[in-house]
Motif scaffolding. Structure first.
Motif, PDB file in Angstrom:
ATOM      1  N   LYS B 141      43.377  23.076  76.230  1.00 21.92           N
ATOM      2  CA  LYS B 141      44.259  24.241  76.346  1.00 21.92           C
ATOM      3  C   LYS B 141      45.069  24.484  75.074  1.00 21.92           C
ATOM      4  CE  LYS B 141      43.220  24.455  80.764  1.00 21.92           C
ATOM      5  NZ  LYS B 141      42.158  25.389  81.174  1.00 21.92           N
ATOM      6  N   GLY B 142      44.956  23.617  74.092  1.00 21.98           N
ATOM      7  CA  GLY B 142      45.834  23.693  72.917  1.00 21.98           C
ATOM      8  C   GLY B 142      45.418  24.750  71.918  1.00 21.98           C
ATOM      9  N   ASP B 143      45.944  24.602  70.703  1.00 18.66           N
ATOM     10  CA  ASP B 143      45.714  25.530  69.595  1.00 18.66           C
ATOM     11  C   ASP B 143      44.238  25.503  69.183  1.00 18.66           C
ATOM     12  OD1 ASP B 143      45.925  27.148  67.413  1.00 18.66           O
ATOM     13  OD2 ASP B 143      46.920  25.656  66.136  1.00 18.66           O
ATOM     14  N   LEU B 144      43.679  26.698  69.000  1.00 20.73           N
ATOM     15  CA  LEU B 144      42.264  26.786  68.621  1.00 20.73           C
ATOM     16  C   LEU B 144      42.070  26.628  67.116  1.00 20.73           C
ATOM     17  CD1 LEU B 144      40.892  29.778  70.717  1.00 20.73           C
ATOM     18  CD2 LEU B 144      40.335  27.356  70.976  1.00 20.73           C
ATOM     19  N   ILE B 150      38.685  18.130  66.013  1.00 22.12           N
ATOM     20  CA  ILE B 150      37.604  17.248  65.596  1.00 22.12           C
ATOM     21  C   ILE B 150      38.136  15.941  65.009  1.00 22.12           C
ATOM     22  CG2 ILE B 150      35.568  17.039  64.093  1.00 22.12           C
ATOM     23  CD1 ILE B 150      35.268  19.244  66.201  1.00 22.12           C
ATOM     24  N   PHE B 151      39.196  16.031  64.194  1.00 24.92           N
ATOM     25  CA  PHE B 151      39.594  14.849  63.419  1.00 24.92           C
ATOM     26  C   PHE B 151      40.703  14.031  64.073  1.00 24.92           C
ATOM     27  CE2 PHE B 151      38.004  17.823  60.014  1.00 24.92           C
ATOM     28  CZ  PHE B 151      36.785  17.175  59.879  1.00 24.92           C
ATOM     29  N   ASP B 152      41.501  14.647  64.942  1.00 26.79           N
ATOM     30  CA  ASP B 152      42.485  13.896  65.738  1.00 26.79           C
ATOM     31  C   ASP B 152      42.375  14.372  67.172  1.00 26.79           C
ATOM     32  OD1 ASP B 152      44.003  12.066  64.084  1.00 26.79           O
ATOM     33  OD2 ASP B 152      44.647  13.856  62.977  1.00 26.79           O
ATOM     34  N   PRO B 153      41.233  14.138  67.816  1.00 26.37           N
ATOM     35  CA  PRO B 153      40.974  14.803  69.090  1.00 26.37           C
ATOM     36  C   PRO B 153      41.908  14.331  70.199  1.00 26.37           C
ATOM     37  CG  PRO B 153      39.274  13.186  68.625  1.00 26.37           C
ATOM     38  CD  PRO B 153      40.141  13.250  67.415  1.00 26.37           C
ATOM     39  N   PRO B 154      42.336  15.281  71.055  1.00 25.26           N
ATOM     40  CA  PRO B 154      43.122  14.905  72.227  1.00 25.26           C
ATOM     41  C   PRO B 154      42.228  14.145  73.201  1.00 25.26           C
ATOM     42  CG  PRO B 154      42.515  17.216  72.332  1.00 25.26           C
ATOM     43  CD  PRO B 154      42.056  16.717  70.997  1.00 25.26           C
ATOM     44  N   PRO B 155      42.838  13.348  74.082  1.00 23.72           N
ATOM     45  CA  PRO B 155      42.044  12.478  74.966  1.00 23.72           C
ATOM     46  C   PRO B 155      41.005  13.234  75.791  1.00 23.72           C
ATOM     47  CG  PRO B 155      44.400  12.429  75.543  1.00 23.72           C
ATOM     48  CD  PRO B 155      44.283  13.134  74.244  1.00 23.72           C
ATOM     49  N   GLU B 156      41.312  14.480  76.203  1.00 25.56           N
ATOM     50  CA  GLU B 156      40.370  15.186  77.078  1.00 25.56           C
ATOM     51  C   GLU B 156      39.066  15.548  76.370  1.00 25.56           C
ATOM     52  OE1 GLU B 156      43.389  16.275  76.176  1.00 25.56           O
ATOM     53  OE2 GLU B 156      43.490  18.461  75.927  1.00 25.56           O
ATOM     54  N   LEU B 157      39.058  15.492  75.034  1.00 20.61           N
ATOM     55  CA  LEU B 157      37.831  15.852  74.318  1.00 20.61           C
ATOM     56  C   LEU B 157      37.052  14.637  73.807  1.00 20.61           C
ATOM     57  CD1 LEU B 157      38.993  18.942  72.234  1.00 20.61           C
ATOM     58  CD2 LEU B 157      37.476  18.926  74.211  1.00 20.61           C
ATOM     59  N   PRO B 238      31.399  31.401  79.126  1.00 23.47           N
ATOM     60  CA  PRO B 238      32.574  32.080  78.576  1.00 23.47           C
ATOM     61  C   PRO B 238      33.745  31.146  78.299  1.00 23.47           C
ATOM     62  CG  PRO B 238      32.035  32.881  80.797  1.00 23.47           C
ATOM     63  CD  PRO B 238      31.040  31.835  80.467  1.00 23.47           C
ATOM     64  N   GLY B 239      33.657  29.887  78.708  1.00 21.67           N
ATOM     65  CA  GLY B 239      34.735  28.941  78.435  1.00 21.67           C
ATOM     66  C   GLY B 239      34.888  28.633  76.951  1.00 21.67           C
ATOM     67  N   PHE B 240      33.818  28.809  76.204  1.00 19.23           N
ATOM     68  CA  PHE B 240      33.866  28.384  74.805  1.00 19.23           C
ATOM     69  C   PHE B 240      34.518  29.429  73.901  1.00 19.23           C
ATOM     70  CE2 PHE B 240      30.946  25.235  76.321  1.00 19.23           C
ATOM     71  CZ  PHE B 240      31.265  24.131  75.561  1.00 19.23           C
ATOM     72  N   ALA B 241      35.366  28.952  73.005  1.00 21.10           N
ATOM     73  CA  ALA B 241      36.035  29.832  72.052  1.00 21.10           C
ATOM     74  C   ALA B 241      35.917  29.228  70.651  1.00 21.10           C
ATOM     75  CB  ALA B 241      37.495  30.002  72.434  1.00 21.10           C
ATOM     76  N   PHE B 242      36.079  30.087  69.662  1.00 22.81           N
ATOM     77  CA  PHE B 242      35.878  29.684  68.280  1.00 22.81           C
ATOM     78  C   PHE B 242      37.195  29.812  67.517  1.00 22.81           C
ATOM     79  CE2 PHE B 242      34.548  30.748  63.875  1.00 22.81           C
ATOM     80  CZ  PHE B 242      33.792  29.634  63.601  1.00 22.81           C
TER      81      PHE B 242
END
Lengths: 297, 344, 267
Positions: B141-144, B150-157, B238-242
């Motif tokens: 849900k964070g900042d896109l 990628i480099f400091d991924p949150p636990p959910e990823l 549609p969940g994916f965003a860039f």
């Protein structure tokens, strides 16, 4: 044997020998030569002698201060390849031996049916079987769906791209290779022998250990080698199930000839892998030869 | 030997029956995966009576290695801008002079005098795009617009992240993330980027050019990715965003060229000219979901594509974008060593 | 004593493990086949039963080209390797050892001892050079490579059959002044044919199964079924790929059943 006949025999064998020499042995020789050359800037080699390829199998120069240390990455892949191959062999043994036993002890009419069932996966394309097992462990795959439905987990477990996935895949695809030779050994076994020993008041354990085990041992050894050797050199299954991160030796070799652009290192790793396989095979011949000697002695 | 001779006869019949299918000409294309529109190929085959084969690769580096190995049999290659000079310097590309071709007038002027092929003597523009971060917003849900995904991924990823096997793109993004400039010679920065990558690697699932379906089915939830590819995935999930990292992101262009040892040179030249036709360029864009460099193609492009969020760079992020270039050889060498360390 | 009348054949737990083993082997394949009948494009999103992906596969030119390549390659390579292996087996069995027999043996089995990926890399280096020098990029390289690694698979069953064969018939024929060739054609060959057939089948399947060597050696347009499948797996995993996989699975069932029937008749 007289001369002319030897010539005739050589002549008959020659076409097969020539094809293998040209398309299997000669290329391996070239790989050996390439392992002593210098990597080209963008792949391929420069024809300058160097032992760096072999040096890099085990060691590496630090990128920033040029100190020399053990190559952690290569060693961990080597270690992973060996461990996963041993585990694959053990797991296929645990499942394969009782299965072979089960088939061999069916009445002859039923036996063919069970054998047929084990032969089909054996003859089915390796990639197709890998795709099938991949489907089981995906995030929305069968395993996760069942676990979710049972309420055992709340979130799908990540199984793809792990060492577990590679191990599961290899176990699945190589299992028939264990069952068939063990079956062949058990099938030859005269069950009256075991019954006789049992009637002689041998304990169950004694009967198992002293009568049954020695008789199925050649099948177990053959099955183990048939599973261990292709596991060690596995490429397709770890590539599909490991996703480029959980690599085995075969994938590391491939990487050196592509992205890594270090052909001499790839060549040295290829020779290393081949030698490991040959060592396993030599160990196998020793083991079976030793048995024969004892049989005769 | 009856059996063998029967089999041989059967084979001969099979081979013979395969022959009439052959067209007058042949063209062998070597391109990135999922990057060549099938309908475009069909159109080219029908227009020129040429049988086209498409072989796919994962990265500029592995394509170059394959070309260097020799005996590849390809006519057409699609290198990214940064690697074009390497191809030219190593004498791998044919000086086919696309600038003399009839459709060259359609190439937008800003894409003619490009640094990697001034005046377009070797290459034709294919498509251009950006390299950013794609993430599943159902999970994250964070900042896109941050490379921290990628480099400091949150636990959910963690364990659901993919990194594409594209050396310069990944390294440039990592160097930007630790506060350096792409192609920096500052060893301290390079080391920082290296250490960051090695640390982050533990949280990644794969370093791969994965099938789109892996994202659509959420086996993977985040990736360093390209805007067009990301747009194609959003169409199915549609969940994916860039997002485009504020710390810096790449703008790139891929280029079509003829290989020096091409066998079907005339067909390859026809293909280059064919690609500069507005209608065909639009077909490429509609399939790959990237922008092209051909005037007049917009009219034939999918209107949804023209207003796709992936294709517009937000105003506040414009300054973070920089065009991808090849680094000087000594830096490129360090890049390669970091990359080898990362991927092995 | 009645309790002791235990049947060694019933090893405790063996049946349970064996049934588990068969279930494990078949469930993934069953699920693969199941999803191949999915009307939806994305695997796993069940949208009703349909044969449409089989229809799509049959009209997919890339798949058909790959299937034709595979068939040509597997047939040619297995015919040649069986022929060469039969000659070699006739030369190396049922006789006193001759000079160099041991060497021939090791050479004939050598492809079995080298991991596929190593052989693939080795061939790429050499074949790349040959392609560059000669300009020939045809199917010949794949056929030669496949023939080489199929020879040991064809050789083993033929040799095993030869070793188990009764010499007396041939001796009898020779005693009746039959020519050497006549004896070979009318006596040896018919007796040997089951071995040749199983050698051929094994070689055929091994060639059809190969992914790694074909993938590294192929020139443009030479995709085989496994290399095509691998490409699609990496790019485009759809229900159509599961349909194609199911067709391959069906093919192996047919081959196994066919060889089963063939050997049954011979017995």
């Amino acid at each position: 044997m007289n001369g002319p006949d030897t010539w005739r025999r050589w002549a008959l064998s020659l076409p097969a020998v020539a094809v293998i020499m040209l398309f299997s042995i000669l290329p391996l020789g070239v790989v050996l030569v390439y392992s002593f050359l210098t990597p080209g800037d963008f792949g391929n080699v420069k024809w300058i002698f160097s032992t760096d390829g072999w040096f890099s199998v085990l060691f590496e120069r630090n990128i920033f201060d040029d100190t020399i240390g053990l190559s952690g990455a290569n060693l961990s892949i080597l270690f992973r390849s060996i461990i996963l191959s041993v585990l694959t062999t053990l797991i296929t043994l645990i499942f394969g031996v009782p299965t072979a036993w089960f088939i061999a002890t069916r009445p002859p009419t039923q036996r063919n049916f069970w054998l047929f069932l084990i032969t089909i996966p054996f003859w089915t394309n390796l990639l197709v079987r890998t795709i099938a097992v991949q489907e089981m462990i995906r995030s929305e795959g069968v395993f996760n769906r069942i676990l979710l439905a049972l309420g055992l987990i709340k979130e799908p477990i990540q199984m793809m791209y792990t060492d577990f996935a590679v191990l599961l895949g290899m176990t699945y695809v190589f299992l028939p290779l264990m069952v068939l030779p063990v079956y062949a050994a058990i099938e030859k076994f005269d069950f009256r022998l075991a019954e006789a020993s049992y009637d002689l008041y041998a304990s169950r354990l004694f009967c198992l250990r002293r009568v049954i085990l020695p008789l199925i041992k050649p099948g177990v050894i053959a099955g183990s080698i048939l599973v261990f050797v292709p596991s060690l050199g596995a490429y397709v299954t770890p590539r599909v199930m490991g996703g480029g991160k959980s690599m085995m030796l075969g994938n590391l070799i491939d990487l050196q000839f592509g992205q890594g652009r270090n052909w001499p290192l790839g060549a040295a790793l290829s020779i290393t892998l081949t030698v490991l396989v040959l060592l396993a095979l030599i160990w196998y011949t020793r083991l079976t030869a030793g048995r024969k000697e004892r049989d005769h002695g | 030997m009856k059996f063998a001779s029967r089999m041989a006869a059967a084979t001969a019949i099979l081979v013979a029956s395969a022959l009439p299918a052959l067209a007058a000409g042949q063209l062998n294309i070597f391109n990135f995966g999922l990057y060549t529109p099938p309908d475009l190929i069909k159109k080219f085959e029908q227009t020129y009576d040429v049988k086209v084969t498409v072989t796919e690769y994962d990265s500029n580096e592995s394509a170059l290695a394959k070309i260097q190995a020799g005996g590849h049999g390809f006519d057409i290659i699609v290198p990214s801008a940064y690697i074009v000079p390497t191809y030219i310097e190593n004498g791998l590309l044919m000086k086919s002079e696309p600038n003399q071709m009839s459709n060259f007038k359609n190439v937008k002027s800003e894409w003619v005098d490009v640094a990697w092929d001034k005046g377009r003597h070797y290459t034709v523009p294919y498509v251009w795009g950006t390299t950013g971060v794609m993430v599943n917003t159902k999970v994250y849900k964070g900042d896109l617009n941050t490379a921290a995904i990628i480099f400091d991924p949150p636990p959910e990823l963690k364990g659901k992240i993919n990194v594409v096997p594209s050396m310069n793109e990944v390294l440039d993004m990592a160097i930007n993330y630790v506060g350096g400039e792409a192609c920096t010679t500052d060893k301290a920065i390079l080391k920082k980027a290296h250490d960051k990558l090695m640390e982050a690697k533990a949280s990644w699932a794969s370093i791969d050019y994965p099938s789109f379906e892996k994202f659509i089915k959420e086996d993977l939830n985040a990736s360093i990715f390209w805007n067009g590819a990301s747009s194609r995935i959003r169409a199915e999930n549609p969940g994916f965003a860039f997002g485009l990292p504020k710390t810096g992101f790449l703008i790139w262009q891929d280029n079509v060229a003829i290989l020096k040892d091409a066998k079907n040179v005339e067909n390859a030249k026809l293909f280059l000219n064919f690609l500069m036709d507005p209608e065909n360029a639009a077909m490429v864009s509609n399939y790959t979901r990237y922008g092209n460099s051909i005037t007049g193609s917009e009219a034939k492009m999918d209107p949804n594509l023209l207003k796709a969020p992936e294709l517009t760079i937000p105003a506040d992020l414009k300054s973070a974008g920089h065009f991808q270039t090849a680094c000087p050889p000594d830096v490129q060498q360090i890049y390669t060593r970091i990359w080898t360390d990362l991927t092995k | 004593m009645a309790n002791r009348s235990f049947d060694v054949r019933k090893l405790p737990g063996a049946a349970a493990i064996a049934i588990t083993c068969f279930v494990i082997l078949y469930i993934p394949m069953a699920i693969l086949v199941f999803y191949s009948f999915n009307a939806g494009k994305v695997i796993g999103n069940w949208e009703g039963a349909s044969l449409k992906w089989y229809g799509a596969a049959i009209h997919n030119q890339a798949f058909l080209d790959a299937a034709l390549n595979s068939l040509i390659l597997a047939t040619t390579a297995s015919v040649i390797s069986t022929l060469l292996a039969t000659m070699a087996a006739l030369a190396t069995t049922r006789n006193e050892r001759f000079r160099g027999e041991g060497v021939i043996h090791i050479i004939l089995n050598q492809p079995l001892m080298v991991p596929e990926i190593v052989l693939a890399i080795a061939l790429v280096i050499i074949v790349g050079q040959i392609k560059q020098v000669t300009g020939y990029t045809g199917l010949g390289f794949l056929i030669a490579a496949h023939t080489a690694f199929c020879i040991p698979f064809a050789y083993l069953p033929i040799r095993a059959r030869l070793e188990g064969m009764d010499l007396s018939l041939e001796t009898a024929a020779a005693d009746l002044y039959a020519s050497r060739f006549y004896t070979f054609r009318r006596v040896t060959l018919p007796l040997l044919s089951p071995g040749i057939l199983s050698g051929f089948m094994l070689a055929f399947v091994i060639s059809l199964d190969d992914l790694v060597i074909s993938d590294f050696l192929k020139s443009p347009g030479q995709d085989t079924l496994p290399t095509y499948l691998m490409g699609e797996l990496k790019r485009n995993l759809t229900s159509e790929i599961y349909a194609i996989s199911s067709l391959l699975l069906l093919l192996s069932v047919l081959i196994v059943a066919g060889s089963w029937v063939a050997t049954r008749k011979k017995d």
